[in-house]
Write a protein that holds these residues in place. Structure first.
Motif, PDB file in Angstrom:
ATOM      1  N   UNK A   1      -4.919  -5.568   3.386  1.00 18.59           N
ATOM      2  CA  UNK A   1      -5.125  -4.752   4.573  1.00 18.59           C
ATOM      3  C   UNK A   1      -3.854  -4.618   5.403  1.00 18.59           C
ATOM      4  N   UNK A   2      -2.974  -5.622   5.321  1.00 20.43           N
ATOM      5  CA  UNK A   2      -1.714  -5.577   6.063  1.00 20.43           C
ATOM      6  C   UNK A   2      -0.669  -4.714   5.366  1.00 20.43           C
ATOM      7  N   UNK A   3      -0.983  -4.262   4.151  1.00 13.24           N
ATOM      8  CA  UNK A   3      -0.069  -3.385   3.436  1.00 13.24           C
ATOM      9  C   UNK A   3       0.849  -4.080   2.459  1.00 13.24           C
ATOM     10  N   UNK A   4       0.624  -5.372   2.204  1.00 12.23           N
ATOM     11  CA  UNK A   4       1.453  -6.091   1.235  1.00 12.23           C
ATOM     12  C   UNK A   4       0.988  -5.767  -0.184  1.00 12.23           C
ATOM     13  N   UNK A   5       1.938  -5.519  -1.057  1.00 10.13           N
ATOM     14  CA  UNK A   5       1.609  -5.207  -2.452  1.00 10.13           C
ATOM     15  C   UNK A   5       1.910  -6.368  -3.382  1.00 10.13           C
ATOM     16  N   UNK A   6       2.908  -7.188  -3.040  1.00  7.70           N
ATOM     17  CA  UNK A   6       3.279  -8.313  -3.904  1.00  7.70           C
ATOM     18  C   UNK A   6       3.461  -9.564  -3.059  1.00  7.70           C
ATOM     19  N   UNK A   7       3.463 -10.705  -3.735  1.00  7.45           N
ATOM     20  CA  UNK A   7       3.765 -11.977  -3.085  1.00  7.45           C
ATOM     21  C   UNK A   7       4.503 -12.854  -4.085  1.00  7.45           C
ATOM     22  N   UNK A   8       5.084 -13.947  -3.604  1.00 10.02           N
ATOM     23  CA  UNK A   8       5.833 -14.868  -4.458  1.00 10.02           C
ATOM     24  C   UNK A   8       4.994 -16.132  -4.678  1.00 10.02           C
TER      25      UNK A   8
END
Length: 328
Positions: free
Chosen positions: A149-156
């Motif tokens: 919902x915050x617009x993040x597409x990837x993470x580590x």
């Protein structure tokens, strides 16, 4: 008979110098259950623009100063909005239907509205740079949802490579589920952690149950020898696999500290696994060193009593590791 090795010594020799595995970039949609290698933060103000919280007409609040039924104020270019719509430039409030009338074919305001009324301001849900989850935290369902919902597409993520080779398919399935909840990624070759059956029938580890379990390093790989009894399998997972996965992911064991409803008796010289069930704000402990399937089904957490302990009295505070989210 060879003296049993304390659990702390086994972990120390196996995990000495062990650092977290390298991180990898993973789509947020595929990150559920992973351990974050870097903090997760809001990339932008969320929402990026003010949004309507209710149905009505978007207005500039100061333009309606003094509006009433006896002093209606015409709305030159009224823009109707639904809940969730972005406000047009210059608007800072939403006038509801009760504050509107149609007069001479046009809309007029018959009540005032305060700036920000009926509006979710930009950044209301999260300011740019505000934390969502810390490094070492688990990407739970709700964290994944917030990130999306915050617009993040990837993470580590740090996802240790794990291989489980056990003869009993039930034990295999149980341990794979256990390691999945700790952020493991299953591979056929070059694992960071290999779990294989214990071939040593002689007790070696001062752990009840699980005295034939063992954790050691073979080259760059950690190897966990898993006993053949289920209670000892579970003990090996909690006492050895969990610390190994914590070292490989950089996460820490989560704990809940509560008083005991009754005493726990344990003997000197052994680390004892204890199952715990929540009752109000306290723990109901099971017998030290005993794990049954029925007790495990009812348990909410577990703890390991140190070898110098002779148990704990009723009312003593005990830190339990939750079974659902043990790391984070």
């Amino acid at each position: 008979m060879t003296a049993l090795v304390p659990l702390e010594d086994c972990l120390a020799q196996a995990l000495s110098g062990q650092g977290p595995v390298l991180s990898e970039v993973v789509p947020v949609t595929a990150a559920r259950g992973g351990i974050l290698a870097e903090p997760l933060v809001f990339p932008l103000d969320t929402p990026a623009q003010p949004e309507a919280l209710r149905v009505g007409v978007a207005v500039a609040a100061l333009d309606l100063a003094g509006a009433s039924a006896s002093l209606p104020i015409p709305l030159a270019h009224p823009i109707r909005v639904l809940s969730g719509d972005q406000l047009p430039p210059g608007a800072d409030a939403v006038l509801p239907a009760v504050g509107l009338e149609t007069l001479a074919g046009g809309l007029v305001a018959i009540q005032t509205v305060a700036p920000g009324e009926g509006v979710r301001r930009a950044g209301h849900d999260g300011r740019a740079g505000a934390p969502i989850a810390a490094a070492g935290a688990v990407m739970t369902n709700h964290v994944c949802h917030v990130a999306t919902m915050a617009g993040l597409e990837v993470c580590h993520l740090r996802r240790p490579r794990v291989r489980v080779d056990l003869p009993d398919p039930r034990h295999q399935a149980f341990i794979e589920g256990f390691l999945t909840a700790l952020g493991g990624k299953f591979v056929a070759e070059a694992p960071d952690l290999l779990l294989r059956p214990s071939d040593d029938a002689e007790p070696r580890l001062a752990l009840a149950p699980g005295d034939t379990a063992w954790l050691e390093r073979e080259g760059a790989m950690l190897v966990l020898s898993v006993p053949r009894r289920f209670d000892a399998v579970f003990a090996a997972c909690v006492a050895l696999a969990m610390p190994a996965m914590a070292a490989l992911t950089g996460a820490k064991a989560l704990t809940e500290t509560r008083p005991l409803t009754r005493k726990i008796a344990s003997g000197l010289g052994l680390s004892h696994l204890v199952l715990l069930t929540r009752q109000d704000d306290a723990w109901v402990p099971g017998p030290a060193g005993s794990v049954t399937l029925a007790a495990l089904a009812a348990a909410d957490a577990c703890a390991i009593l140190p070898p110098h302990s002779e148990g704990l009295p009723a009312g003593a505070m005990l830190a339990g590791i939750p079974l659902n989210f043990p790391l984070g």
